[in-house]
Write an enzyme that holds these catalytic residues in place. Structure first.
Site, PDB file in Angstrom:
ATOM      1  N   TRP A 166      25.369 -48.208 -46.551  1.00  0.00           N
ATOM      2  CA  TRP A 166      26.342 -48.338 -45.450  1.00  0.00           C
ATOM      3  C   TRP A 166      26.480 -47.037 -44.674  1.00  0.00           C
ATOM      4  N   CYS A 248      35.636 -33.293 -45.624  1.00  0.00           N
ATOM      5  CA  CYS A 248      35.070 -33.853 -44.379  1.00  0.00           C
ATOM      6  C   CYS A 248      35.752 -35.182 -44.037  1.00  0.00           C
ATOM      7  N   ASN A 250      38.784 -36.041 -44.479  1.00  0.00           N
ATOM      8  CA  ASN A 250      40.074 -35.814 -43.803  1.00  0.00           C
ATOM      9  C   ASN A 250      39.886 -35.753 -42.290  1.00  0.00           C
ATOM     10  N   GLY A 349      43.536 -67.822 -26.089  1.00  0.00           N
ATOM     11  CA  GLY A 349      43.044 -69.161 -26.407  1.00  0.00           C
ATOM     12  C   GLY A 349      41.554 -69.141 -26.684  1.00  0.00           C
ATOM     13  N   GLU A 373      36.029 -44.980 -44.510  1.00  0.00           N
ATOM     14  CA  GLU A 373      36.889 -43.783 -44.560  1.00  0.00           C
ATOM     15  C   GLU A 373      38.095 -44.000 -45.463  1.00  0.00           C
ATOM     16  N   PHE A 393      44.520 -44.594 -59.425  1.00  0.00           N
ATOM     17  CA  PHE A 393      43.155 -44.974 -59.013  1.00  0.00           C
ATOM     18  C   PHE A 393      42.366 -45.540 -60.189  1.00  0.00           C
TER      19      PHE A 393
HETATM   20  P1  TGC Z   1      40.272 -36.109 -57.359  1.00  0.00           P
HETATM   21  O1  TGC Z   1      39.984 -35.921 -58.832  1.00  0.00           O
HETATM   22  O2  TGC Z   1      41.658 -36.373 -56.910  1.00  0.00           O
HETATM   23  O3  TGC Z   1      39.694 -34.849 -56.557  1.00  0.00           O
HETATM   24  C1  TGC Z   1      38.384 -34.362 -56.742  1.00  0.00           C
HETATM   25  C2  TGC Z   1      38.305 -33.022 -56.003  1.00  0.00           C
HETATM   26  O4  TGC Z   1      38.487 -33.227 -54.582  1.00  0.00           O
HETATM   27  C3  TGC Z   1      39.710 -32.598 -54.128  1.00  0.00           C
HETATM   28  N1  TGC Z   1      40.322 -33.543 -53.175  1.00  0.00           N
HETATM   29  C4  TGC Z   1      40.342 -33.330 -51.851  1.00  0.00           C
HETATM   30  N2  TGC Z   1      39.934 -32.282 -51.129  1.00  0.00           N
HETATM   31  C5  TGC Z   1      40.083 -32.360 -49.794  1.00  0.00           C
HETATM   32  N3  TGC Z   1      40.608 -33.443 -49.185  1.00  0.00           N
HETATM   33  C6  TGC Z   1      41.039 -34.521 -49.874  1.00  0.00           C
HETATM   34  N4  TGC Z   1      41.533 -35.576 -49.229  1.00  0.00           N
HETATM   35  C7  TGC Z   1      40.909 -34.492 -51.282  1.00  0.00           C
HETATM   36  N5  TGC Z   1      41.198 -35.378 -52.273  1.00  0.00           N
HETATM   37  C8  TGC Z   1      40.848 -34.758 -53.429  1.00  0.00           C
HETATM   38  C9  TGC Z   1      40.516 -32.357 -55.378  1.00  0.00           C
HETATM   39  O5  TGC Z   1      41.397 -31.271 -55.212  1.00  0.00           O
HETATM   40  C10 TGC Z   1      39.423 -32.066 -56.393  1.00  0.00           C
HETATM   41  O6  TGC Z   1      38.912 -30.756 -56.144  1.00  0.00           O
HETATM   42  P2  TGC Z   1      38.400 -29.809 -57.353  1.00  0.00           P
HETATM   43  O7  TGC Z   1      37.609 -28.743 -56.667  1.00  0.00           O
HETATM   44  O8  TGC Z   1      39.631 -29.344 -58.025  1.00  0.00           O
HETATM   45  O9  TGC Z   1      37.549 -30.668 -58.267  1.00  0.00           O
HETATM   46  O10 TGC Z   1      39.315 -37.263 -56.842  1.00  0.00           O
HETATM   47  P3  TGC Z   1      39.132 -38.752 -57.349  1.00  0.00           P
HETATM   48  O11 TGC Z   1      37.758 -38.905 -57.900  1.00  0.00           O
HETATM   49  O12 TGC Z   1      40.300 -39.152 -58.221  1.00  0.00           O
HETATM   50  O13 TGC Z   1      39.160 -39.548 -55.971  1.00  0.00           O
HETATM   51  C11 TGC Z   1      40.311 -39.653 -55.226  1.00  0.00           C
HETATM   52  C12 TGC Z   1      40.109 -40.693 -54.082  1.00  0.00           C
HETATM   53  C13 TGC Z   1      40.033 -42.103 -54.642  1.00  0.00           C
HETATM   54  C14 TGC Z   1      41.319 -40.573 -53.189  1.00  0.00           C
HETATM   55  C15 TGC Z   1      38.827 -40.373 -53.296  1.00  0.00           C
HETATM   56  O14 TGC Z   1      37.706 -40.572 -54.053  1.00  0.00           O
HETATM   57  C16 TGC Z   1      38.697 -41.197 -52.022  1.00  0.00           C
HETATM   58  O15 TGC Z   1      39.230 -40.788 -50.994  1.00  0.00           O
HETATM   59  N6  TGC Z   1      37.964 -42.360 -52.024  1.00  0.00           N
HETATM   60  C17 TGC Z   1      37.621 -43.090 -50.827  1.00  0.00           C
HETATM   61  C18 TGC Z   1      36.181 -42.811 -50.448  1.00  0.00           C
HETATM   62  C19 TGC Z   1      35.946 -42.793 -48.961  1.00  0.00           C
HETATM   63  O16 TGC Z   1      36.850 -42.691 -48.163  1.00  0.00           O
HETATM   64  N7  TGC Z   1      34.688 -42.840 -48.542  1.00  0.00           N
HETATM   65  C20 TGC Z   1      34.339 -42.700 -47.170  1.00  0.00           C
HETATM   66  C21 TGC Z   1      32.849 -42.480 -46.988  1.00  0.00           C
HETATM   67  S1  TGC Z   1      32.382 -41.888 -45.385  1.00  0.00           S
HETATM   68  C22 TGC Z   1      32.645 -43.161 -44.335  1.00  0.00           C
HETATM   69  O17 TGC Z   1      33.184 -44.160 -44.683  1.00  0.00           O
HETATM   70  C23 TGC Z   1      32.221 -42.968 -42.916  1.00  0.00           C
HETATM   71  S2  TGC Z   1      32.599 -44.334 -41.942  1.00  0.00           S
HETATM   72  C24 TGC Z   1      32.036 -43.921 -40.389  1.00  0.00           C
HETATM   73  C25 TGC Z   1      33.109 -43.350 -39.523  1.00  0.00           C
HETATM   74  O18 TGC Z   1      33.878 -42.447 -39.949  1.00  0.00           O
HETATM   75  O19 TGC Z   1      33.243 -43.752 -38.374  1.00  0.00           O
HETATM   76  P1  FAD Z   2      34.707 -51.070 -53.026  1.00  0.00           P
HETATM   77  O1  FAD Z   2      34.979 -49.663 -53.404  1.00  0.00           O
HETATM   78  O2  FAD Z   2      33.815 -51.879 -53.897  1.00  0.00           O
HETATM   79  O3  FAD Z   2      36.089 -51.846 -52.842  1.00  0.00           O
HETATM   80  C1  FAD Z   2      36.183 -53.276 -52.801  1.00  0.00           C
HETATM   81  C2  FAD Z   2      37.670 -53.634 -52.778  1.00  0.00           C
HETATM   82  O4  FAD Z   2      38.269 -53.166 -53.990  1.00  0.00           O
HETATM   83  C3  FAD Z   2      38.443 -52.974 -51.647  1.00  0.00           C
HETATM   84  O5  FAD Z   2      39.441 -53.848 -51.176  1.00  0.00           O
HETATM   85  C4  FAD Z   2      39.095 -51.774 -52.329  1.00  0.00           C
HETATM   86  O6  FAD Z   2      40.261 -51.322 -51.676  1.00  0.00           O
HETATM   87  C5  FAD Z   2      39.404 -52.372 -53.696  1.00  0.00           C
HETATM   88  N1  FAD Z   2      39.563 -51.337 -54.721  1.00  0.00           N
HETATM   89  C6  FAD Z   2      38.666 -50.402 -55.113  1.00  0.00           C
HETATM   90  N2  FAD Z   2      39.204 -49.615 -56.060  1.00  0.00           N
HETATM   91  C7  FAD Z   2      40.474 -50.045 -56.263  1.00  0.00           C
HETATM   92  C8  FAD Z   2      41.563 -49.628 -57.099  1.00  0.00           C
HETATM   93  N3  FAD Z   2      41.455 -48.571 -57.878  1.00  0.00           N
HETATM   94  N4  FAD Z   2      42.714 -50.333 -57.024  1.00  0.00           N
HETATM   95  C9  FAD Z   2      42.854 -51.383 -56.200  1.00  0.00           C
HETATM   96  N5  FAD Z   2      41.874 -51.825 -55.368  1.00  0.00           N
HETATM   97  C10 FAD Z   2      40.709 -51.153 -55.410  1.00  0.00           C
HETATM   98  N6  FAD Z   2      29.966 -44.470 -46.049  1.00  0.00           N
HETATM   99  C11 FAD Z   2      29.393 -43.240 -45.901  1.00  0.00           C
HETATM  100  O7  FAD Z   2      29.282 -42.472 -46.858  1.00  0.00           O
HETATM  101  N7  FAD Z   2      28.906 -42.833 -44.678  1.00  0.00           N
HETATM  102  C12 FAD Z   2      28.962 -43.625 -43.590  1.00  0.00           C
HETATM  103  O8  FAD Z   2      28.535 -43.221 -42.495  1.00  0.00           O
HETATM  104  C13 FAD Z   2      29.555 -44.935 -43.715  1.00  0.00           C
HETATM  105  N8  FAD Z   2      29.573 -45.776 -42.648  1.00  0.00           N
HETATM  106  C14 FAD Z   2      30.035 -47.053 -42.821  1.00  0.00           C
HETATM  107  C15 FAD Z   2      29.930 -47.973 -41.770  1.00  0.00           C
HETATM  108  C16 FAD Z   2      30.359 -49.276 -41.937  1.00  0.00           C
HETATM  109  C17 FAD Z   2      30.203 -50.278 -40.827  1.00  0.00           C
HETATM  110  C18 FAD Z   2      30.963 -49.690 -43.173  1.00  0.00           C
HETATM  111  C19 FAD Z   2      31.480 -51.091 -43.352  1.00  0.00           C
HETATM  112  C20 FAD Z   2      31.054 -48.794 -44.208  1.00  0.00           C
HETATM  113  C21 FAD Z   2      30.576 -47.475 -44.058  1.00  0.00           C
HETATM  114  N9  FAD Z   2      30.603 -46.571 -45.126  1.00  0.00           N
HETATM  115  C22 FAD Z   2      30.048 -45.317 -44.987  1.00  0.00           C
HETATM  116  C23 FAD Z   2      31.041 -47.018 -46.449  1.00  0.00           C
HETATM  117  C24 FAD Z   2      32.549 -47.069 -46.646  1.00  0.00           C
HETATM  118  O9  FAD Z   2      33.095 -45.792 -46.765  1.00  0.00           O
HETATM  119  C25 FAD Z   2      32.824 -47.924 -47.892  1.00  0.00           C
HETATM  120  O10 FAD Z   2      32.495 -49.254 -47.573  1.00  0.00           O
HETATM  121  C26 FAD Z   2      34.260 -47.803 -48.371  1.00  0.00           C
HETATM  122  O11 FAD Z   2      34.535 -46.514 -48.858  1.00  0.00           O
HETATM  123  C27 FAD Z   2      34.593 -48.846 -49.461  1.00  0.00           C
HETATM  124  O12 FAD Z   2      33.613 -48.868 -50.462  1.00  0.00           O
HETATM  125  P2  FAD Z   2      32.951 -50.271 -50.916  1.00  0.00           P
HETATM  126  O13 FAD Z   2      32.483 -50.966 -49.705  1.00  0.00           O
HETATM  127  O14 FAD Z   2      31.955 -49.961 -51.978  1.00  0.00           O
HETATM  128  O15 FAD Z   2      34.134 -51.120 -51.522  1.00  0.00           O
END
Ligand code: TGC
Ligand code: FAD
Length: 394
Positions: A166, A248, A250, A349, A373, A393
């Site tokens: 993704w 990043c 954030n 509609g 994100e 989590f």
């Molecule tokens: P945790 O154990 O809490 O922390 C691990 C380390 O990270 C630090 N940390 C942060 N630092 C900066 N900003 C934050 N928001 C941070 N949150 C945590 C923390 O201090 C620690 O550092 P260190 O050096 O002490 O080890 O982490 P966790 O494994 O329990 O995870 C927490 C959780 C679930 C919130 C995190 O994993 C999370 O945010 N999950 C969601 C993943 C996500 O958002 N993926 C996005 C992928 S990119 C994308 O989707 C691009 S879409 C395209 C577009 O943007 O248009």
């Molecule tokens: P999962 O993590 O499998 O989650 C499935 C469902 O379970 C969700 O409803 C979730 O909220 C829920 N869930 C998960 N854990 C828990 C919990 N502990 N408690 C309760 N509910 C929970 N990623 C990148 O790295 N770079 C990119 O450029 C990027 N671009 C993207 C572009 C598109 C169009 C899309 C759709 C996604 C992109 N992503 C990218 C990925 C995106 O960040 C992930 O899809 C997102 O983080 C969710 O992960 P997942 O799809 O594996 O869902």
């Protein structure tokens, strides 16, 4: 329309001259260069990214709020306003700008060596190089700590193996920032590292993902690493933990706070315009109380959300913004925008199900924006942890 939705709170009076000027320049670019084509790009699931990137670079929105290295160095609020205007056209276009500036460029800007910054950032700011950011994997999305991609050191080199899923822009990217697990970082916890990959590196491929129902005007793919060997000079030297990629996120989440509201505003303006001309039961649709109640409620939700976005932007510009505050904005904007765009579709509609009108296209896109994100649930858990001190989590 006598008063615009944001006119109710005199939103422009909260901005300075430079912010208004930058916002208007991006809006003007969107009207000229993007709006006339977006229906076709969405329908055909294409994006002429190689042509668009230099134009976005000239406009100054790629890495817009970063300092130096050819970046515009604007305020966070100005960057947010740019995201709002771009996503008013389409979330896929804002995603292109977010991934380039807030993810790939920010990673290099924040965590990279001086040499890496000089090599990559000016070309990325100009749109000469397209970047992507590979964190998510097929089995690790919300929980990136669980990633399987491994980087193993071999003298002065690293060998990378794994699959990212993704990934926005990966099939068209010249530069990929990719995150991998390394050995224990020394304190019993796993280490993480970020690497800069160049298109053409041996062992690095990026197949495209097809048949998306959302974010169709955006290229999405995988990143496949098969014994990809890189010199240590391609590792981001500042990173040793998951803090690297999460920092990043954030940035990109911040842009989404504003961007999603741009999609909502555009849908609402479309609905106001449509209902004023559509005749039902011998009167304009806009003259019925039920219609006005819907339009009023959506305006109230949009205006509250824009004020929240602005407060978050002002905190960011003051250097006082925390990740859990970003979560409040990301959760609110994406939820509100999805509700508004769906409600606007009802007002159109049957016409609302075609590409002639924006609301359903925006709503389809916002399903992705709600998920990427950090899903809505992840942001609820981040806020919950801050409120209670308990992490839920895992
Ligand atoms: P945790 O154990 O809490 O922390 C691990 C380390 O990270 C630090 N940390 C942060 N630092 C900066 N900003 C934050 N928001 C941070 N949150 C945590 C923390 O201090 C620690 O550092 P260190 O050096 O002490 O080890 O982490 P966790 O494994 O329990 O995870 C927490 C959780 C679930 C919130 C995190 O994993 C999370 O945010 N999950 C969601 C993943 C996500 O958002 N993926 C996005 C992928 S990119 C994308 O989707 C691009 S879409 C395209 C577009 O943007 O248009
Ligand atoms: P999962 O993590 O499998 O989650 C499935 C469902 O379970 C969700 O409803 C979730 O909220 C829920 N869930 C998960 N854990 C828990 C919990 N502990 N408690 C309760 N509910 C929970 N990623 C990148 O790295 N770079 C990119 O450029 C990027 N671009 C993207 C572009 C598109 C169009 C899309 C759709 C996604 C992109 N992503 C990218 C990925 C995106 O960040 C992930 O899809 C997102 O983080 C969710 O992960 P997942 O799809 O594996 O869902």
């Amino acid at each position: 329309m006598t008063t615009t939705p944001l006119g109710f709170i005199d939103f422009d009076s909260l901005l300075d001259d430079e912010e208004r000027m930058l916002r208007d320049a991006v809006a003007d670019f969107g009207t000229r260069e993007l709006a006339p084509h977006i229906g076709d790009w969405f329908e055909n699931a294409t994006l002429p990214a190689k042509e668009l990137a230099p134009k976005l670079g000239d406009l100054g929105v790629l890495g817009m709020h970063l300092e130096g290295y050819g970046c515009a160095g604007t305020s966070a609020v100005a960057y947010g306003l740019a995201c709002m205007e771009i996503e008013a056209i389409d979330s896929g276009l804002r995603s292109f700008v977010s991934v380039q500036g807030s993810l790939a460029m920010f990673a290099i800007h924040h965590w990279g060596s001086e040499e890496q910054k000089e090599n990559y950032l000016p070309k990325m700011a100009a749109g000469e190089y397209i970047g992507c950011f590979g964190l998510t994997e097929p089995d690790a999305g919300s929980d990136p700590a669980n990633m399987r991609t491994r980087a193993v050191r071999d003298g002065d080199e690293w060998i990378l193996n794994g699959t990212k899923m993704w990934i926005t822009n990966s099939p068209i990217a010249d530069v990929a920032v990719v995150w991998a697990k390394t050995d224990d970082r020394g304190d019993g916890k796993p280490g993480y590292a970020g690497f800069i990959l160049d298109k053409g590196d041996a062992g690095f491929t990026a197949p495209e993902i097809h048949r998306k129902l959302s974010l169709r005007a955006s290229v999405t793919g995988e990143i496949v690493l098969d014994d990809c060997r890189l010199p240590d000079s391609r590792r981001l030297p500042g990173v040793s933990s998951l803090r690297g990629p999460l920092t990043c996120l954030n940035e990109a989440r911040y842009g989404i706070i504003w961007g999603a509201l741009g999609a909502a505003r555009n849908a609402l303006e479309t609905a106001i315009e449509y209902t004023s001309t559509r005749q039902v039961f011998d009167r304009p649709l806009s003259s019925f109380q039920l219609t006005q109640a819907k339009l009023a409620d959506m305006t109230v939700e949009l205006d509250k959300s824009v004020l929240l976005a602005l407060q978050i932007g002002r905190l960011k510009d003051a250097g006082k913004l925390s990740p859990h505050q970003v979560s409040v904005g990301k959760l609110n904007s994406t939820r509100v925008a999805l509700e508004i765009t769906r409600e606007c579709r009802t007002l159109l509609g049957a016409s609302g199900i075609t590409l002639e009108y924006s609301p359903l296209r925006h709503a389809n896109n916002l399903e992705s924006v709600l998920t990427y994100e950090g899903t809505a649930e992840m942001h609820q858990l981040i806020i919950g942890k801050e409120l209670t001190g308990e992490q839920a989590f895992r």
